[in-house]
Design an enzyme around this catalytic site. Sequence first.
Site, short mmCIF file in Angstrom:
data_model
loop_
_atom_site.label_atom_id
_atom_site.label_comp_id
_atom_site.label_asym_id
_atom_site.label_seq_id
_atom_site.Cartn_x
_atom_site.Cartn_y
_atom_site.Cartn_z
N ASP A 242 -2.56 -2.31 9.59
CA ASP A 242 -2.63 -2.32 8.12
C ASP A 242 -3.14 -3.64 7.56
O ASP A 242 -3.33 -3.77 6.34
CB ASP A 242 -1.24 -2.05 7.53
CG ASP A 242 -0.74 -0.64 7.82
OD1 ASP A 242 -1.58 0.25 8.08
OD2 ASP A 242 0.49 -0.43 7.79
N VAL B 102 11.17 -4.62 2.85
CA VAL B 102 11.03 -4.83 4.30
C VAL B 102 11.27 -3.50 5.02
O VAL B 102 12.21 -2.77 4.70
CB VAL B 102 12.07 -5.88 4.79
CG1 VAL B 102 12.01 -6.02 6.31
CG2 VAL B 102 11.80 -7.22 4.12
N GLY C 69 7.72 1.02 4.68
CA GLY C 69 6.55 1.90 4.73
C GLY C 69 5.47 1.49 3.75
O GLY C 69 4.57 2.27 3.44
N MET C 70 5.53 0.24 3.28
CA MET C 70 4.51 -0.24 2.33
C MET C 70 3.72 -1.41 2.89
O MET C 70 2.99 -2.09 2.17
CB MET C 70 5.16 -0.62 1.00
CG MET C 70 5.87 0.55 0.34
SD MET C 70 6.23 0.25 -1.39
CE MET C 70 4.63 0.53 -2.12
N ALA C 71 3.86 -1.64 4.20
CA ALA C 71 3.08 -2.66 4.92
C ALA C 71 3.28 -4.08 4.39
O ALA C 71 2.32 -4.84 4.25
CB ALA C 71 1.60 -2.28 4.93
N LYS D 3 0.84 -1.21 0.00
CA LYS D 3 0.00 0.00 0.00
C LYS D 3 0.87 1.25 0.00
O LYS D 3 2.01 1.25 0.46
CB LYS D 3 -0.97 0.03 1.19
CG LYS D 3 -0.33 -0.01 2.59
CD LYS D 3 0.18 1.32 3.09
CE LYS D 3 0.94 1.20 4.41
NZ LYS D 3 1.74 2.35 4.75
N ALA E 66 0.86 -7.39 4.53
CA ALA E 66 0.46 -8.12 3.32
C ALA E 66 0.70 -9.61 3.52
O ALA E 66 -0.13 -10.45 3.15
CB ALA E 66 1.24 -7.61 2.11
P1 ATP Z 1 4.77 -1.10 9.40
O1 ATP Z 1 3.74 -1.99 8.79
O2 ATP Z 1 5.11 -1.41 10.83
O3 ATP Z 1 4.53 0.35 9.12
P2 ATP Z 1 6.62 -1.30 7.23
O4 ATP Z 1 5.52 -1.30 6.28
O5 ATP Z 1 7.57 -0.16 7.18
O6 ATP Z 1 6.12 -1.45 8.70
P3 ATP Z 1 7.23 -4.14 7.17
O7 ATP Z 1 7.95 -4.72 6.01
O8 ATP Z 1 5.82 -4.47 7.36
O9 ATP Z 1 7.49 -2.58 7.09
O10 ATP Z 1 8.09 -4.58 8.44
C1 ATP Z 1 8.16 -3.96 9.68
C2 ATP Z 1 8.87 -4.91 10.64
O11 ATP Z 1 8.00 -6.01 10.89
C3 ATP Z 1 10.15 -5.51 10.07
O12 ATP Z 1 11.28 -4.77 10.44
C4 ATP Z 1 10.17 -6.92 10.66
O13 ATP Z 1 11.00 -6.98 11.80
C5 ATP Z 1 8.75 -7.19 11.12
N1 ATP Z 1 8.08 -8.29 10.37
C6 ATP Z 1 7.34 -9.26 10.91
N2 ATP Z 1 6.85 -10.09 9.98
C7 ATP Z 1 7.28 -9.65 8.80
C8 ATP Z 1 7.10 -10.08 7.47
N3 ATP Z 1 6.39 -11.17 7.17
N4 ATP Z 1 7.67 -9.36 6.49
C9 ATP Z 1 8.38 -8.24 6.81
N5 ATP Z 1 8.61 -7.80 8.05
C10 ATP Z 1 8.06 -8.48 9.05
#
Ligand code: ATP
Length: 318
Positions: free
Chosen positions: A157, A118, A121-123, A26, A127
Amino acid sequence: MSGPPGASTAPFAPAARSVTARAPAKINLSLRVGALRPDGYHTLATVFHAVHLDDLVTATAVAGGEVTVEVADEHGVPVPGVPLDEANLAVRAALWLREASGVPERGVHLAVRKSIPVAGGMAGGSADAAAALVACAELWGTDLDPLARVAAMLGSDVPFALTGGCAIGTGRGEHLETLSAVPVPLHWVLALAGTGLSTPAVYAALDELRGADQGAEPRIDLRLVTALERSLVGALGMLLDNDLEAAVLGLRPALADTLAAGRQAGARAGLVSGSGPTLAFLVDAHRAATVARAVARQPGVADVRHVTGPAPGAALVG
Ligand code: ATP
């Protein structure tokens, strides 16, 4: 029943059953952040927009009741920074779904194939949780009723990753109001960073910037919703906003140059996606390649993608 002469008489062992689901990344077209709540979350008002950048989760039934996970990128290379235990949101989704569905003895192995950056900021984690819910529900033949409830418990999210499209999110982002279909796809160039940003660190930086002024009750500008629903791309470009942007640029000052480079190359607008550090540039389709080349040259940009939205929510593949 006996087989033909020479055939093995060993009992037939069915191949392990696998189900694959996908779920989208997202962008927040508007992210307005209010005061810090007593539970540690901030009040939000946001416009979610799902884009065609999917993670895939393949759920394979295993004996023994364990829930395990492996995580690799599109080339099969293990992805650093993603937990491989119960902290993984896909694992948590499977554990909570089987609890909610009354099938606690089911074992599953989850193979996550990540395209979503990872901590970008795109969740992406959300997902993966949504895709794991859809895949496991199919694998176990469980009722779909608990999915939305389990999604809301898993994270702010996750409900949106289930529904996709475009939606206004309030509360922590988990209360969704689906917006009507966007008639024309929007084109985005995404600038992905090599290393992610911690979402709590970004919110802490925002609190520090704001000091005692915690921000008003957040509201979405309804002109943005109108522009989105009518595909008024020019107006939309002027109305995109993100209250986290100053905090993200404070933590990653070089992103300001990348935003400027994308705008100079012809993007209608550029903004930080959620808590960053991914940047999203709204572009006309014919300018996507030019904008992509310009931002790819910027220091700290590890990858560039051209994607469209809105994209549908989590669904089975094949
Ligand atoms: P948020 O959803 O918290 O705003 P984001 O979108 O920036 O975060 P994500 O890729 O969702 O980033 O990862 C945030 C953190 O969640 C990662 O640093 C990781 O430690 C943890 N995490 C747990 N499960 C997962 C997964 N399946 N994929 C990625 N990160 C995960």
